[in-house]
Scaffold this active site. Sequence first.
Site, mmCIF file in Angstrom:
data_model
loop_
_atom_site.group_PDB
_atom_site.id
_atom_site.type_symbol
_atom_site.label_atom_id
_atom_site.label_comp_id
_atom_site.label_asym_id
_atom_site.label_seq_id
_atom_site.Cartn_x
_atom_site.Cartn_y
_atom_site.Cartn_z
ATOM 1 N N TYR A 142 0.868 -1.189 0.000
ATOM 2 C CA TYR A 142 0.000 0.000 0.000
ATOM 3 C C TYR A 142 0.897 1.228 0.000
ATOM 4 C CZ TYR A 142 -3.011 3.715 1.772
ATOM 5 O OH TYR A 142 -3.687 4.896 1.911
ATOM 6 N N GLU A 170 -3.569 7.407 -3.999
ATOM 7 C CA GLU A 170 -3.555 6.201 -3.176
ATOM 8 C C GLU A 170 -3.451 4.990 -4.085
ATOM 9 O OE1 GLU A 170 -7.193 4.771 -1.115
ATOM 10 O OE2 GLU A 170 -5.980 4.879 0.689
#
Length: 397
Positions: free
Chosen positions: A118, A206
């Site tokens: 991530y 993101e």
Amino acid sequence: MNVHEYQGKEILAQYGVGIQRGVVATTTHEAVAAAKQLTEETGTGWHVIKAQVHAGGRGKGGGVKLAKSLDEVERISGEIIGMQLVTPQTTAEGKKVHQVLVAEDVYYPGDSEPKEFYISVLLNRASGKNMIMYSTEGGMDIETVAEETPELIFTEEIDPTVGLLGFQARNVAFNLGLSGAAFKGMVKFVASLYKAYVGADAALFEINPVLKTSDDKIIAVDAKVTLDDNALFRHPDFEAMRDVREENPTDVAAREVGLNYVALEGNVGCMVNGAGLAMATMDLIKQAGGEPANFLDVGGTADAARVEAAFRIILQDPSVKAILVNIFGGIVRCDRVAQGIVDAYKNMGDAIQIPIIVRLQGTNADIAKELIDSSGLEVQSAILFQEAADKVQAVLA
Ligand code: GDP
Ligand code: MN
């Protein structure tokens, strides 16, 4: 402004960030053509079909599926295009899918160790710095990781005037446990991602997951990108990325007439000039036992046309039980605004069925109150803040 995954990836690619390649399609026919094109370019025969909606968690809702042949591309894209996609991030009703991204399958068959990370870049308002937030726990819901294993989330704070320093990009690669070619690849990935964030004037990038393949390629598989509305004027090409079908219709209407509007959950609509006064008005409504239904700054020109547009926008929200108009007349004279309210009210006929409380203070406030009181309309006027609050309380009771 949010953009779709495929648009976010276009921006990333412009800055040299490695991405899972794909082509957007609005019909099954286009999807099959896209898959053929990708096979020619990348050699892969397998594709992922990904619903393009402004919401995450699409995989969980059945909006991301692997197609192992052209027949499957046709079948799966047919299922996804037009579906009402429900994910953990949408309402129960879901979002209608108008298009899919047909992407190369980057999880090689038999790849025993694909690794999902991530990585996001955003502004840390508390420190006034940009921040890279990253974790070894990619592919999962980051909120869950933050709650259950916060020690697995790392951050790197970047002074915007200095930019990303080499050691910071290396920190990311190191903390993600990489070495060799993957380490180098990650350093380049992070540097380009940060460049994209700054260059696009983004509020958020993101990437979840960032994939490390077994042959050490580092690839953005997903992209959630929010662009800073206040910087859009510097990027005229981004305007074409706006998809109003994904936006709240009331927000779209407000933007078209230039009103600064944010919908909230309450029952008292507010129409205010100036953001600071709007905040104070929302506090006042809470104190009076109500809940603000919106933030609305009509700005400096509160004439009849703008007031009417603002009334119409507030009234689109069925939970609004009363409207509080709170205007401070500095440059704009209160009597002008009052006339605007009276005109707008008359113009709208039966559209207004709820109590309106108007508080005008400042230049010509007395004349304004007189104008409203003698208009014969169902509008209650006030000059003092407290008076207005009491009237709101009374109509809610
Ligand atoms: P999200 O669910 O909205 O976050 O959408 P993502 O783009 O993150 O995709 C969801 C999941 O689909 C990812 O976490 C991957 O596990 C999987 N996925 C994405 N791309 C591929 C691919 O090329 N091949 C395979 N087999 N799975 C993929
Ligand atoms: Mn994702």
